[in-house]
Every structure is written in structure tokens, then in C-alpha cells.
Design an enzyme around this catalytic site. Structure first.
Site, PDB file in Angstrom:
ATOM      1  N   TYR A 100     -55.535  -9.213  17.216  1.00  0.00           N
ATOM      2  CA  TYR A 100     -55.394 -10.428  18.036  1.00  0.00           C
ATOM      3  C   TYR A 100     -56.532 -11.435  17.863  1.00  0.00           C
ATOM      4  O   TYR A 100     -56.480 -12.510  18.461  1.00  0.00           O
ATOM      5  CB  TYR A 100     -55.251 -10.038  19.515  1.00  0.00           C
ATOM      6  CG  TYR A 100     -54.029  -9.176  19.766  1.00  0.00           C
ATOM      7  CD1 TYR A 100     -52.750  -9.689  19.576  1.00  0.00           C
ATOM      8  CD2 TYR A 100     -54.145  -7.844  20.167  1.00  0.00           C
ATOM      9  CE1 TYR A 100     -51.621  -8.905  19.778  1.00  0.00           C
ATOM     10  CE2 TYR A 100     -53.019  -7.050  20.372  1.00  0.00           C
ATOM     11  CZ  TYR A 100     -51.768  -7.581  20.175  1.00  0.00           C
ATOM     12  OH  TYR A 100     -50.650  -6.819  20.376  1.00  0.00           O
ATOM     13  N   HIS A 146     -45.641 -15.064  19.632  1.00  0.00           N
ATOM     14  CA  HIS A 146     -46.465 -13.849  19.525  1.00  0.00           C
ATOM     15  C   HIS A 146     -47.599 -14.150  18.568  1.00  0.00           C
ATOM     16  O   HIS A 146     -47.371 -14.735  17.497  1.00  0.00           O
ATOM     17  CB  HIS A 146     -45.645 -12.672  18.993  1.00  0.00           C
ATOM     18  CG  HIS A 146     -44.519 -12.310  19.898  1.00  0.00           C
ATOM     19  ND1 HIS A 146     -44.706 -11.586  21.042  1.00  0.00           N
ATOM     20  CD2 HIS A 146     -43.199 -12.620  19.849  1.00  0.00           C
ATOM     21  CE1 HIS A 146     -43.550 -11.452  21.669  1.00  0.00           C
ATOM     22  NE2 HIS A 146     -42.619 -12.082  20.963  1.00  0.00           N
TER      23      HIS A 146
HETATM   24  C1  DQA Z   1     -47.874  -9.789  21.468  1.00  0.00           C
HETATM   25  C2  DQA Z   1     -47.103  -8.679  20.719  1.00  0.00           C
HETATM   26  C3  DQA Z   1     -46.599  -7.628  21.689  1.00  0.00           C
HETATM   27  O1  DQA Z   1     -45.889  -6.624  20.985  1.00  0.00           O
HETATM   28  C4  DQA Z   1     -47.751  -6.987  22.419  1.00  0.00           C
HETATM   29  O2  DQA Z   1     -47.263  -6.071  23.387  1.00  0.00           O
HETATM   30  C5  DQA Z   1     -48.681  -7.972  23.022  1.00  0.00           C
HETATM   31  C6  DQA Z   1     -48.982  -9.205  22.317  1.00  0.00           C
HETATM   32  C7  DQA Z   1     -48.512 -10.800  20.495  1.00  0.00           C
HETATM   33  O3  DQA Z   1     -48.907 -11.866  20.950  1.00  0.00           O
HETATM   34  O4  DQA Z   1     -48.647 -10.518  19.298  1.00  0.00           O
HETATM   35  O5  DQA Z   1     -49.269  -7.704  24.072  1.00  0.00           O
HETATM   36  O6  DQA Z   1     -46.958 -10.495  22.287  1.00  0.00           O
END
Ligand code: DQA
Length: 149
Positions: free
Chosen positions: A25, A102
Site C-alpha cells: 500500500y 483499490h
Molecule cells: C484494498 C484491497 C482490499 O482487498 C483490501 O482488503 C484493502 C485495500 C486496496 O485499496 O487495494 O483493505 O481495497
């Protein structure tokens, strides 16, 4: 002229951006993300209401509040993407243009992440572009709102 309001809603664990699995992230925080969205909104001539919650019920209530108040929704439902039929129902019910974002590319990750119920209610899905994905999402929603006004 009143600027259209776009809700930018973020789901669980996104408050831990910068600390949480930085290899997936990134190292920037939720505050950094809010700043990026605010700058983008200013450039596009839209207003944003940027929020994050860890609660499914709260996220659903925020979606419901958008009816009659917001012109569109950008949402990163995080883990609830893959589990919450109730969130999908709320997004259908609110009857607004929705862009799902995402940070990571959910299609290259575990198989359980490759299904998002939210995607069924979304106009478009942006996945894997990191913070830049929110810029793209805001551009898209601003364009949709303008076209459909
Ligand atoms: C997310 C992807 C999801 O699978 C995960 O549970 C997240 C973050 C993303 O921003 O990549 O918490 O939404």
C-alpha cells in the site's frame, strides 16, 4: 455556481496507510491521500467530503446520506468489497454514479480479493494505480457528473 459534491469514502484499515503492509500500500498516509484528493478536487472544480471508517454500518450510513446531497461517490471499500452485500445494496439504492478504487491490483492477489460485490454497483473500477487511482477516479466522476447534469 455551486460546485458538485463528491463523497470520497474509505473503508477499514485505510487509516493505517503508511504503516500497513507498505510493500503493498506504500508509505504515504491517509492524510497524504486526503491532500492529494483536495488538490485534485480544486483543480477539477468539485467539492469533496473525504472520510474513512472501520465500520461496515457506518460506511453504509454514509452511502445512504449521499442521496440528495452528493452528485457522486468515489469509494475504496477495502475488505468490505469482498464481503458486503449490504454495502452493494446501499450503493444500488443511492442511485448515483460510483467509481470504486483499490490501491493495489486486486486481480493479482489472493483469489478471495478477485470478487468485489461493490463492482456490480460501480460505473467503473480502478485497481492497482496506488494514490494516482484516486486522481483518476475524481477525474472520471467529475466528467460523468458534468455530462449527466
Ligand atoms: C484494498 C484491497 C482490499 O482487498 C483490501 O482488503 C484493502 C485495500 C486496496 O485499496 O487495494 O483493505 O481495497
Amino acid at each position: 455556481m455551486v460546485e458538485p459534491l463528491i463523497a470520497v469514502l474509505n473503508g477499514p484499515n485505510l487509516n493505517l496507510l503508511g504503516l500497513r503492509e507498505p510493500e503493498i500500500y506504500g508509505i504515504q498516509t491517509l492524510d497524504d491521500l486526503e491532500s492529494l484528493c483536495a488538490e485534485t478536487a480544486e483543480r477539477l472544480g468539485i467539492a469533496i467530503d473525504f472520510r474513512q471508517t472501520n465500520g461496515e454500518g457506518e460506511l453504509i450510513s454514509w452511502v445512504q446520506e449521499c442521496r440528495g446531497r452528493a452528485a457522486g461517490i468515489v469509494i475504496n471499500p477495502a475488505g468490505y468489497s469482498h464481503t458486503s452485500i449490504a454495502l452493494m445494496d446501499a450503493l444500488y439504492a443511492v442511485d448515483l454514479p460510483i467509481i470504486e478504487v483499490h490501491l493495489s491490483n486486486i486481480f493479482t492477489r489472493e483469489t478471495f480479493r478477485q470478487l468485489s460485490y461493490v463492482s456490480m454497483a460501480a460505473r467503473g473500477v480502478i485497481s492497482g494505480l496506488g494514490f494516482f487511482g484516486y486522481r483518476v477516479a475524481l477525474e472520471a466522476i467529475a466528467d460523468i457528473v458534468e455530462q449527466e447534469a
